[in-house]
Design a protein around this motif. Structure first.
Motif, PDB file in Angstrom:
ATOM      1  N   PHE A   7       0.866  -1.248   0.117  1.00 16.49           N
ATOM      2  CA  PHE A   7      -0.008  -0.028  -0.055  1.00 16.49           C
ATOM      3  C   PHE A   7       0.746   1.394   0.069  1.00 16.49           C
ATOM      4  CE2 PHE A   7      -2.601  -3.475   1.719  1.00 16.49           C
ATOM      5  CZ  PHE A   7      -3.799  -3.016   1.148  1.00 16.49           C
ATOM      6  N   ALA A   8       0.308   2.383  -0.776  1.00 13.21           N
ATOM      7  CA  ALA A   8       1.331   3.466  -0.820  1.00 13.21           C
ATOM      8  C   ALA A   8       0.111   4.670  -0.877  1.00 13.21           C
ATOM      9  CB  ALA A   8       2.069   3.541  -2.010  1.00 13.21           C
ATOM     10  N   GLY A   9       0.514   6.109  -0.391  1.00 15.56           N
ATOM     11  CA  GLY A   9      -0.180   7.044  -0.455  1.00 15.56           C
ATOM     12  C   GLY A   9      -1.355   6.859   0.723  1.00 15.56           C
ATOM     13  N   ASP A  10      -2.369   7.714   0.329  1.00 12.88           N
ATOM     14  CA  ASP A  10      -3.693   7.896   1.109  1.00 12.88           C
ATOM     15  C   ASP A  10      -4.175   6.493   1.577  1.00 12.88           C
ATOM     16  OD1 ASP A  10      -3.427  10.411   1.422  1.00 12.88           O
ATOM     17  OD2 ASP A  10      -5.529  10.899   0.132  1.00 12.88           O
TER      18      ASP A  10
ATOM     19  N   SER B 153       3.868  13.199   0.913  1.00 11.91           N
ATOM     20  CA  SER B 153       4.167  12.038   1.512  1.00 11.91           C
ATOM     21  C   SER B 153       4.084  10.843   0.677  1.00 11.91           C
ATOM     22  CB  SER B 153       3.853  11.926   3.061  1.00 11.91           C
ATOM     23  OG  SER B 153       2.641  11.402   3.007  1.00 11.91           O
ATOM     24  N   GLY B 154       2.810  10.681  -0.133  1.00  5.14           N
ATOM     25  CA  GLY B 154       2.709   9.862  -1.017  1.00  5.14           C
ATOM     26  C   GLY B 154       3.717   9.546  -1.918  1.00  5.14           C
TER      27      GLY B 154
ATOM     28  N   ALA C  39       7.983   7.495   8.355  1.00  6.15           N
ATOM     29  CA  ALA C  39       7.515   9.027   7.805  1.00  6.15           C
ATOM     30  C   ALA C  39       6.342   9.165   8.051  1.00  6.15           C
ATOM     31  CB  ALA C  39       7.962   8.836   6.473  1.00  6.15           C
ATOM     32  N   ALA C  40       5.346   8.236   8.056  1.00 11.37           N
ATOM     33  CA  ALA C  40       3.823   8.421   8.379  1.00 11.37           C
ATOM     34  C   ALA C  40       3.697   8.721   9.739  1.00 11.37           C
ATOM     35  CB  ALA C  40       3.211   7.192   7.885  1.00 11.37           C
ATOM     36  N   ASP C  41       4.541   8.353  10.444  1.00 13.96           N
ATOM     37  CA  ASP C  41       4.220   8.556  11.975  1.00 13.96           C
ATOM     38  C   ASP C  41       4.762   9.999  12.260  1.00 13.96           C
ATOM     39  OD1 ASP C  41       3.243   6.223  12.625  1.00 13.96           O
ATOM     40  OD2 ASP C  41       4.915   5.396  13.619  1.00 13.96           O
ATOM     41  N   GLU C  42       5.793  10.419  11.722  1.00 18.23           N
ATOM     42  CA  GLU C  42       6.301  11.853  11.521  1.00 18.23           C
ATOM     43  C   GLU C  42       5.200  12.609  11.044  1.00 18.23           C
ATOM     44  OE1 GLU C  42      10.686  12.343  11.526  1.00 18.23           O
ATOM     45  OE2 GLU C  42       9.910  13.340   9.430  1.00 18.23           O
ATOM     46  N   ASN C  43       4.380  12.553   9.838  1.00 19.43           N
ATOM     47  CA  ASN C  43       3.491  13.120   9.371  1.00 19.43           C
ATOM     48  C   ASN C  43       2.300  13.531  10.295  1.00 19.43           C
ATOM     49  OD1 ASN C  43       4.907  14.250   6.917  1.00 19.43           O
ATOM     50  ND2 ASN C  43       4.683  12.357   6.132  1.00 19.43           N
TER      51      ASN C  43
END
Lengths: 73, 539
Positions: free
Chosen positions: B314-317, B332-333, B367-371
């Motif tokens: 999975f990637a992006g939203d 980020s995606g 990165a997702a957690d940071e965002n």
């Protein structure tokens, strides 16, 4: 507690306290709360040290939870 | 939920349905990679793989570009990635560059800021551009690759109805205007958006938090005197107790966001006369404008527990969502697929073990957690959830008008910056005497060189940067060819500052996604071989 000063550190404690209470004279509860919030932020910036700020927040919260227990370093 | 007013670019089919020979094949045809979703992230995945010679089929249930402007703010790092994908130039030409932000509280401006972009970079900190233009440029790029014989196909109105996951492939049941057919994919990349049907079909769910608030977005076409700036209002007279945002897009289109609260009648709020009333309160009774697009959205800050599930990635939203504050969604995606494409290519070619893909999870979940952390904090500041939170928020805003110290506390969105994979399992040795910003895990810091921008010389393969030191003519390890790029310490002052600091010379190993793997002050053959092996998951 590590770096937070918990020994008396304010010269003229009675005078300071009188000024702090006086600051709120004539203010509504909402205005008073706003003044306190601004004061916290100004003082926090003066302290600057993140560790001390965390310790101070923890101390403030704990002192309330423990009711009459004072925070002793 | 959204309505459009008038005939727009996003209402014309850009990749209309065409029958594929796969539909008439007796047995399901097996493809190397199938990407589901032809939004910006799915298109980026497809273009990246095709450019690197990996055959890819992109499926989308629709046949048009994004409905409405949607993501409008593109940051420097994604622009660099889109440059690598051959789409950056058109974006920057068409897009609007901005540096000044103004913050209003109540009826007064409390302060303004300048992003003060650092010199010596090809790309600006941010541009504003309607998502439909970006998607159009990306579809054009797909066509260009197709015409050049690259192995890429974009199938419109191909809707995935069911997914069967096997050890070494994925089976897809697809419906089209001419009926169903089946396909197989060695690898499936799901870029099918926040409501990802693939995610639901696999029974995978999200952890995180839904924010109870609604935002009304209006794209307004007007000839206005507003400068090209980002204006943010806390508690303005025209939207009391809430927030509002004004952003400029190309073609005299202005994005206006109104926070409108949780308990609303969506249908009422979207009525044109009601939106016009709001806009007149903000822009003045005499303002003349047309409405291009209206939408109401609510948002979540959450992510999947893992982005890779065997052969489905999975990637992006589809993998993670953030609040819009800070423009950390689409931005980020692009960094997801940037991270994934080269790894998948090496795995498909048999040069790297499947385990290399675990590093996609490690790096992009970090990165997702940071965002999510950043956008959750912005959300709390913009829409305080308790009386105490609002009290401090207002105190910060009041102070920010008079005292500089309070301005860093104002949080109307922390604008997207790339993550540095400090803890990545792929990182090799560091030399701490070299500048911190180009340490292992960091994306390349652009700088002028004598042969153009450094960023244009990087990417798509492993590279050794030999800066003012010796390095071999050729380098190969574990079947991976590494290009050696020779650079002088004096390419430019910015180059020296960002890549050398006080050191006389340096050797960097760079990944195909332009991130630093490892660095030394001199070339060491054994250390380089070990670092490369580690970077492709062999150690």
């Amino acid at each position: 507690m590590g770096k937070l000063i918990t020994e008396p550190n304010i010269p003229d404690p009675d005078g300071f306290y009188e000024e702090l209470v006086g600051l709120h004279e004539g203010l509504t509860e909402a205005q008073s709360a706003a003044v306190n919030a601004r004061l916290v932020l100004i003082l926090a910036n003066q302290v600057g040290d993140r560790e001390v700020l965390s310790e101070a927040m923890e101390a403030a919260r704990k002192a309330a939870e423990n009711g009459i227990d004072r925070q002793e370093g | 939920m959204a309505q459009s007013l008038g005939q727009r670019i996003f209402e014309t089919p850009l990749y209309p349905y065409r029958r594929s020979p796969d539909q008439k094949a007796g047995a399901p045809v097996r493809h190397k990679v199938v990407v589901v979703g032809a939004g910006p992230i799915g298109l980026a995945a497809g273009i990246d793989l095709a450019q690197q010679g990996v055959p890819v089929v992109i499926l989308d249930e629709n046949d048009k570009v994004s409905h409405g402007s949607r993501a409008i703010c593109f940051a420097k790092r994604p622009l660099e990635i889109l440059d690598r994908l051959g789409c950056g130039e058109r974006m920057v030409e068409k897009g609007v560059t901005w540096n000044i932000g103004k913050v209003f509280f109540g009826d007064r401006k409390v302060y303004e800021f300048d992003l003060l972009p650092e010199s010596g970079h090809k790309r600006p900190a941010f541009i504003n551009l309607q998502q439909y233009y970006l998607e159009q440029y990306m579809v054009d790029r797909v066509r260009e690759l197709e015409a050049a014989g690259a192995p890429i196909e974009l199938r419109g109105r191909n809707r995935v109805e069911a997914v069967g996951v096997h050890d070494d492939h994925v089976r897809l049941e697809i419906s089209t205007p001419e009926g169903p057919y089946n396909l197989e994919a060695e690898w499936l990349i799901a870029c099918d958006g926040a409501r990802s049907p693939i995610r639901s079909m696999l029974g995978l769910d999200f952890v995180g938090k839904v924010f109870e608030d609604n935002f009304l977005i209006a794209d307004v076409v007007m000839e206005a005197d507003f400068p090209t700036e980002r204006w943010f209002w806390f508690d303005p007279p025209f939207n009391p107790g809430q927030s509002a945002l004004l952003h400029k897009q190309p073609d005299n289109v202005w994005r206006i966001d109104f926070q409108i609260g949780w308990d609303i009648d969506r249908k009422e709020e979207l009525k044109e006369e009601n939106v016009r009333r709001r806009l007149h309160a903000m822009l003045g009774e005499d303002a003349k404008f047309d409405l291009e697009w209206l939408s109401i959205y609510t948002f979540q800050c959450r992510r999947m527990e893992k982005f890779r599930h065997g052969r489905v990635i999975f990637a992006g939203d589809a993998a993670h969502q953030v609040s819009p504050f800070g423009a950390r969604g689409a931005n980020s995606g692009f960094q997801d697929t940037d991270n994934l494409a080269w790894k998948l290519k090496l795995v498909i070619e048999g040069k790297a073990p499947e385990d290399l893909l675990e590093s996609y999870d490690a790096e992009r979940i970090f990165a997702a957690d940071e965002n999510i952390l950043n956008s959750t904090r912005s959300t709390e500041f913009i829409t305080p959830k308790s009386p105490a939170s609002r009290l401090f928020r207002d105190a910060v805003l009041d102070l920010s008008e008079h005292f500089e110290f309070a301005r860093p506390l104002v949080n109307a969105g922390r604008l997207s910056v790339p993550s540095i994979y400090d803890e990545s399992p792929l990182n090799g040795p560091d030399d701490a005497d070299l500048p911190r910003r180009t340490r292992p895990g960091a994306p390349a810091a652009d700088a002028p060189t004598r042969e153009g921008w450094l960023i244009d010389r990087l990417g798509n393969r492993f590279q050794i940067l030999a800066i003012g030191t010796d390095a071999p003519e050729h380098f190969e390890e574990a079947g991976v060819d590494v290009e050696v790029v020779r650079l002088s310490p004096d390419e430019s002052p910015e180059f020296r500052e960002r890549w050398l600091g006080e050191a006389p010379g340096a050797v960097y190993l760079m990944r195909p996604d332009q991130h630093v793997v490892a660095r030394w002050q001199a070339f060491d053959d054994a250390a380089m071989r070990a670092a490369l092996r580690r970077a492709i998951g062999l150690e």
